[in-house]
Design an enzyme around this catalytic site. Structure first.
Site, PDB file in Angstrom:
ATOM      1  N   HIS A 258      41.106  45.285  36.466  1.00  0.00           N
ATOM      2  CA  HIS A 258      40.404  44.035  36.174  1.00  0.00           C
ATOM      3  C   HIS A 258      38.886  44.170  36.362  1.00  0.00           C
ATOM      4  O   HIS A 258      38.102  43.892  35.444  1.00  0.00           O
ATOM      5  CB  HIS A 258      40.880  42.927  37.101  1.00  0.00           C
ATOM      6  CG  HIS A 258      42.346  42.864  37.348  1.00  0.00           C
ATOM      7  ND1 HIS A 258      42.990  43.599  38.323  1.00  0.00           N
ATOM      8  CD2 HIS A 258      43.317  42.139  36.751  1.00  0.00           C
ATOM      9  CE1 HIS A 258      44.275  43.308  38.315  1.00  0.00           C
ATOM     10  NE2 HIS A 258      44.509  42.444  37.385  1.00  0.00           N
TER      11      HIS A 258
HETATM   12  O1  RIB Z   1      43.207  38.773  39.481  1.00  0.00           O
HETATM   13  C1  RIB Z   1      42.583  40.013  39.707  1.00  0.00           C
HETATM   14  C2  RIB Z   1      41.341  39.845  40.520  1.00  0.00           C
HETATM   15  O2  RIB Z   1      41.679  39.341  41.823  1.00  0.00           O
HETATM   16  C3  RIB Z   1      40.612  41.174  40.784  1.00  0.00           C
HETATM   17  O3  RIB Z   1      39.235  40.936  40.927  1.00  0.00           O
HETATM   18  C4  RIB Z   1      41.194  41.606  42.104  1.00  0.00           C
HETATM   19  O4  RIB Z   1      40.327  42.502  42.814  1.00  0.00           O
HETATM   20  C5  RIB Z   1      41.299  40.293  42.823  1.00  0.00           C
HETATM   21  O5  RIB Z   1      40.016  39.982  43.350  1.00  0.00           O
END
Ligand code: RIB
Ligand code: CA
Length: 335
Positions: A258
């Protein structure tokens, strides 16, 4: 590709100190297009003290020539109670690094006698907005509590920021931490809504594109065999628990990247297909708290609800993965 006509782009990374955050930080440090001025830390994956320590750990591994300032921010969401993801990123938020030993049973990741700056993250964000103005991009990798707090403290100054590239939300796909919500927006929906209605240009890098970028465990292990650098070893170690979570819960042994994708799209906007929409974040839903709701109707009322967010709906992973590999695995020193 980012406009570098005026040299590297000043950025601040706002992070909640998890595993994919760590990969994103290393990429940003290695990217010649970016000038990482500071890393601000927020509670999310793990509590803010630990998140800041994790950021210092990443910097101790990556060893940039000029380490960015690390400043702690909000310890809890604006309204809701704290909520973390220690079950996913490990009890320390970074894969429980204390488990790893080298020859002679020595700790591979010994305790770091380091502490973050005494400056508060909110002050750092506001000072950067004053100093860099519209040339500044803030890339957020965690809940938006720090950003929202800076806006609430001095909206006029924060309006000077060029753009906020935010890893968060889910527009055309289900959530991850709940059926409706992505984790960062779920933890602090009130902060997310403050940012969405702030008027600051927002690029949303949500699950719509993150779920299209799975990193297989095998790729991490193959890379470690090919080039056994300290960074490659660290990535293999810190992702072990995170990837096991996906193996046991999502059916594939690997993880979604992500936060690295948010950095990638900041560097090369052409990676993503985007749509400008009016987007709100549910703050009071009984079942839908944290849901990112975009008005994509054909008969949308753009006069009444003008588009406020550029949502990434698709990503060219053929172009992303070479960038990811180059920026993550290359040893630092070109900064
Ligand atoms: O949903 C994924 C996000 O939430 C990413 O940034 C992960 O590191 C958590 O912070
Ligand atoms: Ca994160």
């Amino acid at each position: 590709m980012s406009d570098m006509s005026n040299g590297p782009i000043p950025i601040i990374l706002d992070t909640d100190g998890g595993v994919d955050d760590a990969m994103a930080i290393i990429m940003a440090l290695n990217a010649p297009q970016l000038d990482l001025k500071a890393i601000t830390v927020v509670a999310g994956n793990i509590e803010v003290e630990q998140a800041a320590y994790n950021v210092l750990r990443v910097l101790s591994i990556a060893q940039p020539n000029s380490p960015p300032l690390v400043a702690k921010g909000c310890e809890r969401p604006l309204v809701r109670p704290p909520f973390n993801a220690a079950g996913i990123h490990g009890a320390d938020g970074l894969g429980e690094l204390h488990r790893f030993k080298d020859a002679g049973d020595t700790a591979r990741y010994p305790h770091l006698p380091l502490t973050p700056s005494s400056q508060n993250a909110i002050d750092v964000l506001l000072e950067a907005a004053r100093t860099y103005g519209e040339t500044l991009t803030i890339i957020t990798l965690g809940p938006l509590t720090n950003i929202a707090t800076a806006i609430q403290r001095d909206a006029e100054t924060m309006q000077r920021v060029g753009q906020i590239v935010t890893m968060g939300g889910a527009v055309t796909v289900p959530g991850n931490i709940s059926a409706a919500a992505e984790f960062n927006f779920f933890v602090d929906p009130d902060a997310a809504q403050v940012v969405m209605e702030s008027g600051i240009p927002v690029v949303l890098v949500g699950l719509d594109v993150a779920m299209k970028a799975p990193l297989p465990r095998q790729a991490v292990e193959d890379n470690l065999r090919r080039q056994p650098t300290q960074v490659a070893q660290f990535i293999a170690d810190c992702t072990e628990i995170y990837m096991a979570f996906y193996r046991d819960n999502e059916g594939f042994h690997g993880c979604y990247v992500h936060d690295p994708l948010a950095v990638g799209i900041m560097i090369d906007r052409g990676l993503a297909q985007t749509e400008r929409v009016h987007l709100v974040v549910e703050t009071e839903g009984r079942f839908t708290t944290g849901m990112s709701l975009a008005d994509r109707r054909d008969r949308r009322d753009e006069a009444g609800n003008p588009p406020n967010v550029e949502v990434c709906l698709d990503v060219d992973t053929e172009r992303f993965w070479p960038m990811f590999d180059e920026l993550l695995w290359q040893p630092l020193g070109n900064h």
